[in-house]
Design a protein around this motif. Structure first.
Motif, PDB file in Angstrom:
ATOM      1  N   ASP A 123      13.616   6.456  -2.026  1.00 13.40           N
ATOM      2  CA  ASP A 123      13.514   7.840  -1.905  1.00 13.40           C
ATOM      3  C   ASP A 123      14.560   8.767  -2.875  1.00 13.40           C
ATOM      4  OD1 ASP A 123      11.776   7.719   0.304  1.00 13.40           O
ATOM      5  OD2 ASP A 123      13.198   7.924   1.844  1.00 13.40           O
ATOM      6  N   ILE A 144       3.878   8.068  -5.565  1.00 12.67           N
ATOM      7  CA  ILE A 144       4.950   8.893  -4.992  1.00 12.67           C
ATOM      8  C   ILE A 144       3.968   9.591  -3.820  1.00 12.67           C
ATOM      9  CG2 ILE A 144       6.455  11.162  -5.410  1.00 12.67           C
ATOM     10  CD1 ILE A 144       6.117  10.384  -8.489  1.00 12.67           C
ATOM     11  N   TYR A 202      13.537  15.810  -3.777  1.00 11.60           N
ATOM     12  CA  TYR A 202      12.882  16.638  -4.974  1.00 11.60           C
ATOM     13  C   TYR A 202      14.040  17.480  -5.664  1.00 11.60           C
ATOM     14  CZ  TYR A 202       9.802  19.971  -7.479  1.00 11.60           C
ATOM     15  OH  TYR A 202       9.414  20.959  -8.225  1.00 11.60           O
ATOM     16  N   LEU A 208       6.324   2.176 -11.792  1.00  4.06           N
ATOM     17  CA  LEU A 208       5.959   3.304 -10.899  1.00  4.06           C
ATOM     18  C   LEU A 208       4.387   3.166 -10.754  1.00  4.06           C
ATOM     19  CD1 LEU A 208       7.008   5.792  -8.978  1.00  4.06           C
ATOM     20  CD2 LEU A 208       6.468   7.362 -10.928  1.00  4.06           C
ATOM     21  N   LEU A 247      10.828  12.563  -2.062  1.00  3.59           N
ATOM     22  CA  LEU A 247       9.895  11.872  -2.755  1.00  3.59           C
ATOM     23  C   LEU A 247      10.017  10.311  -2.729  1.00  3.59           C
ATOM     24  CD1 LEU A 247      10.004  13.535  -6.172  1.00  3.59           C
ATOM     25  CD2 LEU A 247       8.693  14.359  -4.002  1.00  3.59           C
ATOM     26  N   GLU A 248       9.210   9.640  -1.980  1.00  7.34           N
ATOM     27  CA  GLU A 248       9.331   8.222  -1.908  1.00  7.34           C
ATOM     28  C   GLU A 248       8.646   7.514  -3.163  1.00  7.34           C
ATOM     29  OE1 GLU A 248       8.224   4.363   1.117  1.00  7.34           O
ATOM     30  OE2 GLU A 248       6.917   6.287   1.143  1.00  7.34           O
ATOM     31  N   LEU A 249       9.340   7.109  -4.173  1.00  5.76           N
ATOM     32  CA  LEU A 249       8.996   6.354  -5.485  1.00  5.76           C
ATOM     33  C   LEU A 249       8.553   4.973  -5.106  1.00  5.76           C
ATOM     34  CD1 LEU A 249      11.807   7.756  -7.546  1.00  5.76           C
ATOM     35  CD2 LEU A 249       9.651   8.773  -7.171  1.00  5.76           C
ATOM     36  N   ARG A 299      10.557   0.343  -2.901  1.00  3.44           N
ATOM     37  CA  ARG A 299      10.243   1.844  -2.498  1.00  3.44           C
ATOM     38  C   ARG A 299      11.936   2.395  -2.449  1.00  3.44           C
ATOM     39  NH1 ARG A 299       5.427   3.010   0.646  1.00  3.44           N
ATOM     40  NH2 ARG A 299       4.065   1.283   0.295  1.00  3.44           N
ATOM     41  N   ILE A 340      -0.316  10.545  -6.302  1.00  8.32           N
ATOM     42  CA  ILE A 340       0.821  11.077  -5.514  1.00  8.32           C
ATOM     43  C   ILE A 340       0.112  11.802  -4.404  1.00  8.32           C
ATOM     44  CG2 ILE A 340       2.280  13.066  -5.752  1.00  8.32           C
ATOM     45  CD1 ILE A 340       2.087  12.911  -8.720  1.00  8.32           C
TER      46      ILE A 340
END
Length: 159
Positions: A98, A156, A101, A153, A87-89, A96, A27
């Motif tokens: 977004d 982040i 949060y 994942l 949050l860009e996952l 990717r 992260i």
């Protein structure tokens, strides 16, 4: 001198354990003005957090499926994420997407480690999968939330 030798031997015994720590989630945060903050979790770190468990369905599982893992807001807690952050996952294949949060703050969004009591392999959308409690909240049963169910994942980025 013997004490230093014993200490050196003890450190050598620990070295493989330290060297094999394998982060599965990184992260990064650039919301602070000073320098980006980086936090890395391995599976044991994620398992040490409080674990949530719930059954849900989504566009990728046809029947109620039990997922378990830490809540995303708990995973992000060390970074003091502002509620208006994005949050860009990021998945292993560089997919990717977004998410605000606020989703993690307002719902029990999970970083799932297990599906039906079993660890998920990469082939089974693991080892980490963002899961929303869709069955408990009808408003989450919209296409935009299914797009945020990022499996495999790996990172982040907090913006």
């Amino acid at each position: 001198m013997k004490i230093l030798g014993l200490l050196g031997m003890a450190l050598l015994c620990l070295a493989p354990t330290l060297a094999t720590a394998n982060p599965v989630l990184t992260i990064t945060s650039d919301v602070k003005a000073d320098a980006p903050l980086v936090v890395r979790y391995d599976l044991e770190d994620l398992e040490a957090l409080a674990q949530a468990r719930y059954d849900t369905i989504n566009d990728f599982v046809d029947v109620p499926t039990e997922f378990s893992g830490p809540l995303l807001r708990d995973v992000l807690a060390p970074l003091s994420v502002p509620e208006d952050a994005t949050l860009e996952l990021i998945a292993l294949n560089d997919y990717r997407f977004d998410m605000p949060y606020a989703d993690a703050a307002n719902y029990d969004v999970m970083v799932a480690l297990e599906r039906d009591g079993e660890r998920m392999s990469v082939r089974e959308n693991g080892p980490l999968w963002i899961i929303y409690p869709m069955s408990d909240h009808p408003e989450l049963q919209a296409p935009i939330y299914n797009s945020r169910l990022v499996w495999q994942l790996t990172a982040i980025a907090i913006k």
